[in-house]
Scaffold this active site. Sequence first.
Site, PDB file in Angstrom:
ATOM      1  N   ARG A 125      46.439  72.433  93.751  1.00 33.68           N
ATOM      2  CA  ARG A 125      45.634  73.273  92.859  1.00 33.68           C
ATOM      3  C   ARG A 125      46.389  74.256  91.983  1.00 33.68           C
ATOM      4  O   ARG A 125      45.809  74.806  91.051  1.00 33.68           O
ATOM      5  CB  ARG A 125      44.598  74.036  93.685  1.00 33.68           C
ATOM      6  N   ARG A 170      40.423  67.465  89.275  1.00 30.29           N
ATOM      7  CA  ARG A 170      39.537  67.980  90.315  1.00 30.29           C
ATOM      8  C   ARG A 170      38.172  68.389  89.740  1.00 30.29           C
ATOM      9  O   ARG A 170      37.173  68.376  90.456  1.00 30.29           O
ATOM     10  CB  ARG A 170      40.229  69.172  90.985  1.00 30.29           C
TER      11      ARG A 170
END
Length: 343
Positions: free
Chosen positions: A27, A36
């Site tokens: 992330r 994502r």
Amino acid sequence: MTTRLLDACLGKPVDATPIWLMRQAGRYLPEYRAIRERLSFIEMCRRPEVAAEITLQPLARFELDAAIIFADILLPLEGMGIGFHFAEDAGPVIEHPVRAAADLDSLRAGDPQTDVPFVLDALRLVSRELGGKVPLIGFAGAPFTLASYVIEGGHSRHYAEVKKLMYGAPATFERLMDLLTATVIAFLLAQLAAGAQVVQLFDSWVGALGPYDYERFAAPWSRKVLDAVGGHGAPVIHFANGASAMLPQVRAAGGDVIGVDWRIDLDRARDELGEGVAVQGNLDPVALLGPIAQVEARAADVLGRAHGRPGHIFNLGHGLLPQTPPDTVARLVAFVHDWQGER
Ligand code: CP3
């Protein structure tokens, strides 16, 4: 083609200290977050082309010495009959935690070919794409760490349910550990066959145990995995987080390389581990949120403490945090490679 990482795993001299970072695919990268946005984490794992793309994202930015396959330690649980999902911001949730003997009746050892074929396909894709440029790392969770999720049902603070089962119903705990061990061995061997050149066993939550319990309730099963997976021509990294007070026991469980967390100076860790094993680590991942001069000073400290002995792989003491600035990662990788001290 760099063999730095493989050489360091075997304790051979290297031209520069190899570096890769736990959670290097994730992330903190905007290109990860872009994917994502349209896919759930599990969908990302289940689509081999997507998992392969994410695996390679950090390598396109940084001169890392290894790729680690984008997957998760929990993926093999589903095929064992242990359902789970990832709740937004709450981490993994196990649908029916194992708390008693009867909860084991519906469980079986997993088969990677039918349960997680997508991980094996992703490994094949990445392996082809890398063409041997850097090694590809496969991984699995250690039996204790997986058991802690399966018994607690998710994150835990005190591991009270795990310990209640360990102490109160050891036969049930051991049956669960046996099932997880068989699953993990098959999963890691399948990853090697699919192109992983190194494998890492993540014992992320074993720091919940003191040395007395580690010897009885975790090490024997880790040892089974490490024995079964070692000797196949691929180095095995054994990372035991929170275990810096029991490094000799961790080493005795096995692994060509011991991954060390940041709670101990690396020279002391090496002394406690003894000769004949390589080390991986151990910068505090949270240090990467600080100014770059701090990051470099701390990285220099880790490198200096590697003491000129061969067999050091630079890594963090645990995974990268999502808030980590990618530029800091770039600077860290360059700093480690350019470091002119003794190695
Ligand atoms: O290192 C890598 O880049 C490879 C990918 C990787 C992931 N998980 C991707 C992931 C690896 C090696 C793991 C291992 C893993 N998974 C561990 C052991 C390592 C460690 O951190 O101790 C553990 C305990 C898990 C279980 C897990 N998976 C948790 C607790 C969570 C949620 C909390 C969190 O950190 O997000 C996950 C989800 C997960 N696994 C994400 C990623 C990139 C985040 C998913 C998202 O985008 O929302």
